[in-house]
Design a protein around this motif. Structure first.
Motif, PDB file in Angstrom:
ATOM      1  N   UNK A 304       0.905  -1.265  -0.043  1.00 45.91           N
ATOM      2  CA  UNK A 304       0.135   0.106  -0.197  1.00 45.91           C
ATOM      3  C   UNK A 304       1.086   1.651  -0.198  1.00 45.91           C
ATOM      4  N   UNK A 305       0.294   2.612  -1.071  1.00 47.73           N
ATOM      5  CA  UNK A 305       1.389   3.145  -0.998  1.00 47.73           C
ATOM      6  C   UNK A 305       0.507   4.775  -0.789  1.00 47.73           C
ATOM      7  N   UNK A 306       1.506   4.940   0.299  1.00 42.85           N
ATOM      8  CA  UNK A 306       0.987   6.687   1.521  1.00 42.85           C
ATOM      9  C   UNK A 306       1.685   7.655  -0.022  1.00 42.85           C
ATOM     10  N   UNK A 307       0.821   8.630  -0.106  1.00 42.26           N
ATOM     11  CA  UNK A 307       1.032  10.066  -1.029  1.00 42.26           C
ATOM     12  C   UNK A 307       2.273  11.182   0.904  1.00 42.26           C
ATOM     13  N   UNK A 308       3.297  11.699  -0.022  1.00 39.90           N
ATOM     14  CA  UNK A 308       4.392  11.758   0.802  1.00 39.90           C
ATOM     15  C   UNK A 308       4.918  10.519   2.216  1.00 39.90           C
ATOM     16  N   UNK A 309       5.877  11.071   2.625  1.00 37.29           N
ATOM     17  CA  UNK A 309       6.177  10.131   4.399  1.00 37.29           C
ATOM     18  C   UNK A 309       7.865  10.543   4.455  1.00 37.29           C
ATOM     19  N   UNK A 310       7.938  11.477   3.710  1.00 35.00           N
ATOM     20  CA  UNK A 310       9.519  11.616   3.396  1.00 35.00           C
ATOM     21  C   UNK A 310      10.066  12.349   5.058  1.00 35.00           C
ATOM     22  N   UNK A 311       9.627  12.447   5.952  1.00 31.77           N
ATOM     23  CA  UNK A 311      10.081  12.775   7.211  1.00 31.77           C
ATOM     24  C   UNK A 311      11.019  13.115   7.675  1.00 31.77           C
ATOM     25  N   UNK A 337      13.546   0.958  -0.876  1.00 30.42           N
ATOM     26  CA  UNK A 337      12.748   3.051  -0.885  1.00 30.42           C
ATOM     27  C   UNK A 337      12.419   3.812   0.317  1.00 30.42           C
ATOM     28  N   UNK A 338      12.327   3.425   0.987  1.00 32.04           N
ATOM     29  CA  UNK A 338      12.671   4.084   2.452  1.00 32.04           C
ATOM     30  C   UNK A 338      10.957   4.440   2.734  1.00 32.04           C
ATOM     31  N   UNK A 339      11.318   5.779   3.172  1.00 27.72           N
ATOM     32  CA  UNK A 339      10.427   6.692   3.286  1.00 27.72           C
ATOM     33  C   UNK A 339      10.226   8.191   2.369  1.00 27.72           C
ATOM     34  N   UNK A 340       9.604   8.208   0.944  1.00 28.64           N
ATOM     35  CA  UNK A 340      10.334   8.683  -0.162  1.00 28.64           C
ATOM     36  C   UNK A 340       9.391  10.490   0.078  1.00 28.64           C
ATOM     37  N   UNK A 341       9.952  11.199  -0.627  1.00 27.12           N
ATOM     38  CA  UNK A 341      10.351  12.356  -1.028  1.00 27.12           C
ATOM     39  C   UNK A 341       8.378  12.700  -0.768  1.00 27.12           C
ATOM     40  N   UNK A 342       7.831  11.794  -2.380  1.00 25.98           N
ATOM     41  CA  UNK A 342       6.494  12.227  -2.442  1.00 25.98           C
ATOM     42  C   UNK A 342       5.377  10.844  -2.098  1.00 25.98           C
TER      43      UNK A 342
END
Length: 400
Positions: A304-311, A337-342
């Motif tokens: 499942x992919x969320x929008x944003x996340x790279x905090x 991939x980890x926590x991505x920008x977008x």
């Protein structure tokens, strides 16, 4: 599992009318953490570390509680703003200041000069203030001498953060002797932040061997610091009657409070309970701060992919600085991939049950840095949420 599910349901209900990303602070957990820290401080006042909060309303909430007094700010412009906005009339700036505009503002206002103390560890800091406003044209500037609290067991080995060059009691006494002779300044305090103890968890999850090494280091470092800090305070008090001696942090409140040389404790992260404080044996705060992101796609039945996340949090890069998917339980990042920008793909047992529009609640690795990503946090009380601005939301990025 049931407790985490109940928390997720409550946060979802409280924020059901809000779009993501949304950041929240659970007031029940915040207040419980504040009370627990006061108990650990054993009667010594706690100065709230604003960098770990960055929300005026929450600073005021902490300061309204028994046992909490004054703010440990991270920049002089922030300290000036907090005093002018009525949050406090007692601020210690934790780091030296070379902001000439802020120094001029401090020196031009007797109220600010009486409320704020700036950090020094070198006569060059005083020279800079004098270059901005001459001593005979300003009220006395209150200053705090910082003692290096790192452990130096042998030779060049330095365990702890690199802060002040003043390490020994003799160095502290010599600097104090020169500080008190400088016109236009008043030495009012000392600070010694033991980062290798207060800011380093002694039980990192899944790293038993590292944890044993950290505990061994801390068992040697703390007694050395207690002796040296006591000697340094005595050396400085030969020249001036100090108003306060500040020490510690969330990870060492009880240990630092037991030091008779220390008169007040600093703490802030423990109010919000970020993930870096899950790795302490002595006390773990209740998680109080969260942010939610929405699922936007399903690249496969198990992702499942969320929008944003790279905090990502500051400090040494690595997994410990990533946010943690917390609710629903059983989610993890894809290693490549980890926590991505977008976008951030998530796997794990719970991923297969998520659909576009569902929410995933995360915890940040550090406390105040969450507020650099949002203009407001929503203060959750039971099943309701009320917005309040962050520093960013009020138009301030003091280190941005």
């Amino acid at each position: 599992m049931a407790e985490r599910t109940a928390l997720q349901n409550r946060l979802d209900r409280a924020t059901s009318g809000l779009e993501t990303p949304v950041a929240v602070v659970d007031l029940a957990a915040f207040d419980a953490n504040a009370a627990a820290l006061s108990v650990l401080a054993a009667g010594k006042p706690i100065r709230v570390a604003s960098k770990s909060v960055r929300v005026r309303a929450l600073l005021e909430r902490a300061l309204a509680r028994p046992g909490w007094s004054g703010v440990l700010a991270y920049t002089l412009p922030e300290a000036i703003w907090l005093v002018r906005s009525g949050v406090t009339d007692d601020v210690l700036v934790a780091y030296p200041c070379v902001d000439r505009t802020a120094i001029a503002e401090l020196a031009a206002d007797p109220r600010l000069a009486a409320a704020i103390a700036i950090m020094v560890d070198d006569l060059a800091h005083l020279d800079l203030v004098d270059a901005v406003v001459a001593p005979d044209r300003r009220p006395d500037v209150r200053v705090c001498l910082e003692l290096d609290a790192a452990w130096r067991p042998a030779g060049p080995l330095h365990i702890g953060v690199r802060r002040s060059p003043v390490h020994s009691a003799a160095q502290a006494g010599a600097l104090a002797a020169r500080l008190v002779k400088r016109p236009g300044f008043r030495l009012v305090g000392m600070m010694a932040y033991e980062a290798q103890i207060a800011g380093l968890g002694d039980a990192p999850p899944g790293q038993a061997l590292l944890g044993r090494g950290i505990r061994l280091m801390q068992s040697r470092s703390l007694p050395e610091l207690l002796r040296r800090r006591m000697a340094a305070v005595r050396a400085v008090r030969e020249h001036v009657d100090l108003e306060f001696v500040n020490g510690g942090g969330t990870g060492s409140v009880a240990a630092t409070a037991a030091d008779p040389a220390v008169t007040e404790i600093a703490a802030g992260s423990g109010l919000l309970g970020p993930t870096l404080f899950d790795g302490y044996r002595s006390w773990q705060p209740t998680p109080a701060a969260f942010f939610a992101l929405s699922v936007v796609r399903r690249p496969s039945p198990k992702i499942a992919t969320v929008l944003g996340g790279g905090w990502i949090a500051s400090g040494p890069t690595g997994p410990s600085r990533q946010p943690t998917p917390w609710l629903p339980e059983g989610l993890s990042f894809r290693g490549e991939e980890g926590a991505g920008e977008v976008q951030t793909p998530l796997t794990g047992a719970a991923a297969g049950n998520l659909r576009p529009g569902d929410r995933v609640w995360f915890r940040h690795a550090k406390a105040g840095e969450l507020c650099e990503h949002v203009n407001e946090v929503h203060l959750v009380d039971g099943d309701t949420a009320a917005p309040t601005p962050t520093y960013r939301g009020e138009g301030y990025a003091f280190l941005g």
